[in-house]
Design an enzyme around this catalytic site. Sequence first.
Site, PDB file in Angstrom:
ATOM      1  N   GLY A 270       5.623  38.702 -22.916  1.00  0.00           N
ATOM      2  CA  GLY A 270       6.628  37.442 -22.925  1.00  0.00           C
ATOM      3  C   GLY A 270       6.074  36.735 -24.132  1.00  0.00           C
ATOM      4  O   GLY A 270       6.755  36.309 -25.141  1.00  0.00           O
ATOM      5  N   ARG A 307       3.297  22.783 -19.042  1.00  0.00           N
ATOM      6  CA  ARG A 307       2.028  23.652 -19.646  1.00  0.00           C
ATOM      7  C   ARG A 307       0.872  22.971 -19.743  1.00  0.00           C
ATOM      8  O   ARG A 307      -0.215  23.199 -19.214  1.00  0.00           O
ATOM      9  CB  ARG A 307       2.198  24.709 -20.697  1.00  0.00           C
ATOM     10  CG  ARG A 307       3.117  25.618 -20.436  1.00  0.00           C
ATOM     11  CD  ARG A 307       3.464  26.847 -21.615  1.00  0.00           C
ATOM     12  NE  ARG A 307       2.038  27.671 -21.426  1.00  0.00           N
ATOM     13  CZ  ARG A 307       1.242  27.500 -22.156  1.00  0.00           C
ATOM     14  NH1 ARG A 307       0.957  26.794 -23.083  1.00  0.00           N
ATOM     15  NH2 ARG A 307      -0.037  28.400 -22.023  1.00  0.00           N
ATOM     16  N   CYS A 337       7.366   9.764 -13.611  1.00  0.00           N
ATOM     17  CA  CYS A 337       6.221   8.866 -12.591  1.00  0.00           C
ATOM     18  C   CYS A 337       5.223   9.691 -12.215  1.00  0.00           C
ATOM     19  O   CYS A 337       5.315  10.057 -10.994  1.00  0.00           O
ATOM     20  CB  CYS A 337       7.127   8.124 -11.712  1.00  0.00           C
ATOM     21  SG  CYS A 337       8.100   6.936 -12.404  1.00  0.00           S
ATOM     22  N   GLU A 338       4.677  10.285 -13.134  1.00  0.00           N
ATOM     23  CA  GLU A 338       3.615  11.140 -12.686  1.00  0.00           C
ATOM     24  C   GLU A 338       2.485  10.843 -14.044  1.00  0.00           C
ATOM     25  O   GLU A 338       2.957  10.503 -15.023  1.00  0.00           O
ATOM     26  CB  GLU A 338       3.698  12.623 -12.644  1.00  0.00           C
ATOM     27  CG  GLU A 338       4.616  13.065 -11.573  1.00  0.00           C
ATOM     28  CD  GLU A 338       4.108  13.228 -10.338  1.00  0.00           C
ATOM     29  OE1 GLU A 338       2.736  13.352 -10.083  1.00  0.00           O
ATOM     30  OE2 GLU A 338       4.664  13.127  -9.518  1.00  0.00           O
TER      31      GLU A 338
HETATM   32  C1  LIG Z   1       4.302  37.110 -16.645  1.00  0.00           C
HETATM   33  C2  LIG Z   1       4.352  38.487 -16.788  1.00  0.00           C
HETATM   34  C3  LIG Z   1       4.261  39.398 -18.018  1.00  0.00           C
HETATM   35  C4  LIG Z   1       4.199  38.605 -19.295  1.00  0.00           C
HETATM   36  O1  LIG Z   1       3.015  37.836 -19.420  1.00  0.00           O
HETATM   37  P1  LIG Z   1       2.801  37.282 -20.852  1.00  0.00           P
HETATM   38  O2  LIG Z   1       1.573  36.580 -20.608  1.00  0.00           O
HETATM   39  O3  LIG Z   1       4.013  36.258 -21.063  1.00  0.00           O
HETATM   40  O4  LIG Z   1       2.933  38.072 -22.138  1.00  0.00           O
HETATM   41  C5  LIG Z   1       4.245  40.696 -17.950  1.00  0.00           C
HETATM   42  N1  LIG Z   1       4.189  41.456 -16.846  1.00  0.00           N
HETATM   43  C6  LIG Z   1       4.336  40.675 -15.762  1.00  0.00           C
HETATM   44  C7  LIG Z   1       4.205  41.627 -14.309  1.00  0.00           C
HETATM   45  C8  LIG Z   1       4.394  39.144 -15.448  1.00  0.00           C
HETATM   46  O5  LIG Z   1       4.456  38.793 -14.416  1.00  0.00           O
END
Ligand SMILES: *Cc1c(COP(=O)(O)O)cnc(C)c1O
Length: 411
Positions: A270, A307, A337-338
Amino acid sequence: MELENDRYSLDGIDLLDLVDEYGSPLYVYSAKSIARQYQRLVQAFPLTDLHIKYACKANSNLNIMKLLRKMGSGLDTVSIQEVHLGLHAGFQASEILFTPNCVSFEEIEEAVGLGVNINIDNIAILEHFGHEYQDQVPVCLRINPHVLAGGHAHIQTGHIDSKFGISIHQIRHVMRVVKANHIRVEGLHMHTGSDILDPDVFTRAAELLFDIAIEFEHLRYIDLGSGFKVAYRADDVTTDIEQLGKVLGNRFKVFCEAYGRDMQLWFEPGKFLVSEAGILLVKTNVVKQTVSTVFAGVDSGQNHLIRPMFYDAYHHMTNLSNPKGVQRIYSVVGYICETDTFAYDRKLSEVRVGDVLAMHNTGAYGFSMSSNYNSRPRPAEVLIEDGKARLIRKRETWKDLLTHQLYADQD
Ligand SMILES: *Cc1c(COP(=O)(O)O)cnc(C)c1O
């Protein structure tokens, strides 16, 4: 981002112009950066049957998903809604893997109905699944190899207390359930969490998966998940993808020979694909001197980028409006407001009211983790592709906050 004549641009598009046109806060993504990362990954592995399943929880804008589809990616999804979004974005069901955790059996049945690949991470569910479908619907098994990754405790999934996956130590029980119900296991999966620094973590976990793979006769693919780390700070160490590709790719070939058949190798990145592609542009509302520090208060907060508050994540920042200003330190905070602090004691070119700050590396888990807390609308999103900037999500308005509210006093 490039600086020329005191103006910052991204892929040739002037960023302050974008804020003038679309307002702030604004998420901006570079298609070029996503393509570069995708190609890096594909080229790192000396394998013909490598499949990338983009983990779309990182950024589920349809246009980003379509971009990755055009490059040849499949999809990793963690909710039935993500499956629907993926199909809507044009992915074939066969290109989508559904990796849910603690969802109802009805949700899994719905995914089966849609024809996507099913990843199961619980023996009780596997047993239920086998009773329901026997060998009619193949499955993938999410195994927890208990190999510890680096990274923040919140994003580790491989430890003994993790809720994710079926423990590798339960494999005897798994085999019993598989045999008794004639379940067709065609994939083995692991995902040890985000931010794996050490390629060794991957290879050690992969070895454990290869060991048990021999016991399953119908395997079509091995899915090694993700966890590829990207650099948030300039001097951050990242996963050496080229090195990993070489070592793991060659090891996978040897494994296929031992197994007796060629197999597909899957990954589900991701962050690696979309994080660096994104920046969040925010405007400075106030500069507030207190007895202890100078706050730069911006028109965004944990509602748009959580994050820093949730994971202690560092996001590099640039003051786009004052490239030549003197360097001063600021606590950059949001308007929620945090205590929503984006950065402590951050050195920036002098920040003045109205200055636009860029928060880098926010393409992953930025917008997709955003909320309407404090009844604030979510930002707009812009994609820069082929030298053109296009709005890919409208800015919400306060009226969007009414969409699902009902009037109990008017029936
Ligand atoms: C979140 C997730 C990913 C991606 O993780 P990244 O750190 O964003 O690359 C891949 N596989 C599963 C099952 C996830 O839950």
